[in-house]
Motif scaffolding. Structure first.
Motif, PDB file in Angstrom:
ATOM      1  N   GLN A 273     -27.291 -42.926 -20.201  1.00  0.00           N
ATOM      2  CA  GLN A 273     -26.306 -41.866 -20.424  1.00  0.00           C
ATOM      3  C   GLN A 273     -26.870 -40.498 -20.119  1.00  0.00           C
ATOM      4  O   GLN A 273     -26.205 -39.655 -19.526  1.00  0.00           O
ATOM      5  CB  GLN A 273     -25.817 -41.902 -21.875  1.00  0.00           C
ATOM      6  CG  GLN A 273     -24.719 -40.888 -22.170  1.00  0.00           C
ATOM      7  CD  GLN A 273     -24.698 -40.454 -23.624  1.00  0.00           C
ATOM      8  OE1 GLN A 273     -25.755 -40.233 -24.213  1.00  0.00           O
ATOM      9  NE2 GLN A 273     -23.521 -40.344 -24.185  1.00  0.00           N
ATOM     10  N   HIS A 274     -28.093 -40.245 -20.567  1.00  0.00           N
ATOM     11  CA  HIS A 274     -28.687 -38.941 -20.244  1.00  0.00           C
ATOM     12  C   HIS A 274     -30.207 -39.001 -20.298  1.00  0.00           C
ATOM     13  O   HIS A 274     -30.797 -39.893 -20.908  1.00  0.00           O
ATOM     14  CB  HIS A 274     -28.149 -37.817 -21.138  1.00  0.00           C
ATOM     15  CG  HIS A 274     -28.563 -37.870 -22.578  1.00  0.00           C
ATOM     16  ND1 HIS A 274     -27.728 -38.261 -23.588  1.00  0.00           N
ATOM     17  CD2 HIS A 274     -29.730 -37.555 -23.195  1.00  0.00           C
ATOM     18  CE1 HIS A 274     -28.344 -38.180 -24.759  1.00  0.00           C
ATOM     19  NE2 HIS A 274     -29.576 -37.758 -24.548  1.00  0.00           N
ATOM     20  N   ILE A 275     -30.814 -38.050 -19.612  1.00  0.00           N
ATOM     21  CA  ILE A 275     -32.257 -37.837 -19.621  1.00  0.00           C
ATOM     22  C   ILE A 275     -32.500 -36.525 -20.355  1.00  0.00           C
ATOM     23  O   ILE A 275     -31.986 -35.473 -19.944  1.00  0.00           O
ATOM     24  CB  ILE A 275     -32.829 -37.723 -18.187  1.00  0.00           C
ATOM     25  CG1 ILE A 275     -32.426 -38.931 -17.335  1.00  0.00           C
ATOM     26  CG2 ILE A 275     -34.340 -37.540 -18.233  1.00  0.00           C
ATOM     27  CD1 ILE A 275     -33.000 -40.229 -17.781  1.00  0.00           C
ATOM     28  N   ALA A 276     -33.239 -36.559 -21.452  1.00  0.00           N
ATOM     29  CA  ALA A 276     -33.506 -35.366 -22.241  1.00  0.00           C
ATOM     30  C   ALA A 276     -34.821 -34.729 -21.789  1.00  0.00           C
ATOM     31  O   ALA A 276     -35.832 -35.415 -21.632  1.00  0.00           O
ATOM     32  CB  ALA A 276     -33.579 -35.707 -23.726  1.00  0.00           C
ATOM     33  N   LEU A 277     -34.801 -33.429 -21.569  1.00  0.00           N
ATOM     34  CA  LEU A 277     -35.956 -32.704 -21.066  1.00  0.00           C
ATOM     35  C   LEU A 277     -36.497 -31.776 -22.143  1.00  0.00           C
ATOM     36  O   LEU A 277     -35.749 -31.019 -22.763  1.00  0.00           O
ATOM     37  CB  LEU A 277     -35.562 -31.890 -19.824  1.00  0.00           C
ATOM     38  CG  LEU A 277     -34.876 -32.686 -18.711  1.00  0.00           C
ATOM     39  CD1 LEU A 277     -34.471 -31.767 -17.564  1.00  0.00           C
ATOM     40  CD2 LEU A 277     -35.780 -33.812 -18.214  1.00  0.00           C
ATOM     41  N   ARG A 278     -37.803 -31.824 -22.357  1.00  0.00           N
ATOM     42  CA  ARG A 278     -38.415 -30.996 -23.398  1.00  0.00           C
ATOM     43  C   ARG A 278     -38.674 -29.587 -22.891  1.00  0.00           C
ATOM     44  O   ARG A 278     -39.111 -29.378 -21.760  1.00  0.00           O
ATOM     45  CB  ARG A 278     -39.736 -31.612 -23.876  1.00  0.00           C
ATOM     46  CG  ARG A 278     -40.318 -30.906 -25.108  1.00  0.00           C
ATOM     47  CD  ARG A 278     -41.528 -31.631 -25.648  1.00  0.00           C
ATOM     48  NE  ARG A 278     -42.697 -31.485 -24.802  1.00  0.00           N
ATOM     49  CZ  ARG A 278     -43.520 -30.429 -24.832  1.00  0.00           C
ATOM     50  NH1 ARG A 278     -43.274 -29.408 -25.651  1.00  0.00           N
ATOM     51  NH2 ARG A 278     -44.577 -30.370 -24.048  1.00  0.00           N
TER      52      ARG A 278
END
Length: 335
Positions: A273-278
């Protein structure tokens, strides 16, 4: 789709021993890259360069001897994206894009031994996507293998110890890339969220535990993540060094269709669903991205009216959070 990390909401069940419980039969050093299969790789590469600040570093296609697809490799700090598009209406990439639209195909792991990783996972029930292979080029040998995960997503195992090129054999280094956007702070991939069908969450929790040696870090039920109209259940899995985190979501019932079910209906399968970026500067990063035209999901004013009582001081003025559409949360470990 991308987002940034929010702290666990109140009511989530957190496992403080998750790292210790993860099995060490499969040492994963981190996420090597994420590959998207898209309709137009050149256009997608331009989008991530000009708006998100990624630098194109390598290319594969007709000019490099690859006949069925073109790929661009983009890098920002410890994030590496590969954007791949078909060169003809036939083939696996074209079929994937036709069925799903743009989407994540491969979440690849960096390993010291691609053959051992494949052997350990397939012996524990994983379905092979690529047997161990050696890709030889002028800059050395890249070793890789792969297994299937949820939907059509695969996990590759990549051993770069014998390869000294920019990305992989068959790719040419982009010597003078166009300037990437600046002003944002995107450091690494924080987590990758998989949406699966109702009843499949625990099956894939078991898959990551039994096949890949992950442990469960957090459990959210539909009492924690819900509105009057939509709800979901989620379990967060992580590997032994804590560098790889995979929340697995399944839909829950509400007055309307769950956002997870809506994803499954439009994507026509389970998927990422999504790629989370720090980031260590969410305000500056979101402001810079918004100014370049990146669209973000908004939140109602009522959310920010109740935020001061719920989370207290989080180091950013509430009106700034509302202006930029940034969520905030707090638990016993901080905000």
């Amino acid at each position: 789709m991308t987002d940034t990390l929010a702290a666990p909401a109140g009511g989530a069940v957190v496992n403080p021993n998750a790292a210790a419980e993860a099995q060490d039969f499969l040492p994963l050093k981190g996420i090597d890259h994420v590959e998207f299969w898209v309709g137009n790789a050149k256009q997608a590469a331009h989008y991530y360069r000009a708006l998100w600040g990624f630098t194109p570093v390598a290319y594969a296609g007709l000019e490099t001897g690859v006949r069925d697809r073109s790929s661009y490799v983009l890098v920002q700090n410890d994030i590496r994206l590969v954007l791949t598009a078909p060169l003809s209406p036939e083939g696996e990439v074209a079929e994937h894009v036709h069925r799903h639209g743009d989407g994540v195909h491969d979440i690849a792991f960096a390993v010291d031994d691609a053959e051992s990783a494949w052997r350990e996972t397939t012996s524990r029930g994983a379905r092979s996507a690529q047997e161990p292979t050696e890709q030889k080029g002028e800059k050395g040998v890249l070793r890789r293998s792969a297994i299937h995960a949820y939907g059509e997503v695969i996990h590759s195992f990549v051993d770069r110890s014998g390869y000294h090129g920019t990305f992989a054999p068959g790719y040419h280094r982009i010597a003078k890339p166009a300037a990437a956007a600046t002003g944002q702070s995107l450091l690494e991939i924080d987590h990758c969220v998989g949406n699966v069908a109702l009843g499949d969450m625990n099956r894939f929790v078991d898959f990551y535990r039994d096949v890949l040696g992950f442990s469960q870090l957090i459990h959210y039920d539909d009492k924690v993540i819900h509105t009057d109209y939509s709800a979901l259940m989620s379990k967060v899995m992580q590997n032994g060094n804590g560098r790889i985190k995979f929340p697995i979501n399944e839909p829950a019932s509400g007055k309307r269709k769950s956002q997870i079910q809506e994803f499954l209906d439009y994507y026509l399968d389970a998927g990422t669903q999504h790629i989370a970026l720090r980031t260590e500067d969410i305000v500056g990063t979101v402001r810079a991205l918004r100014e370049r035209g990146v669209e973000f999901l908004g939140l109602p004013h009522a959310y920010y009216e109740s935020l001061p009582q719920r989370v207290g001081d989080v180091g950013v003025p509430m009106d700034t959070l509302e202006e930029l559409g940034i969520e905030a949360d707090r638990d016993e470990e901080g905000y």
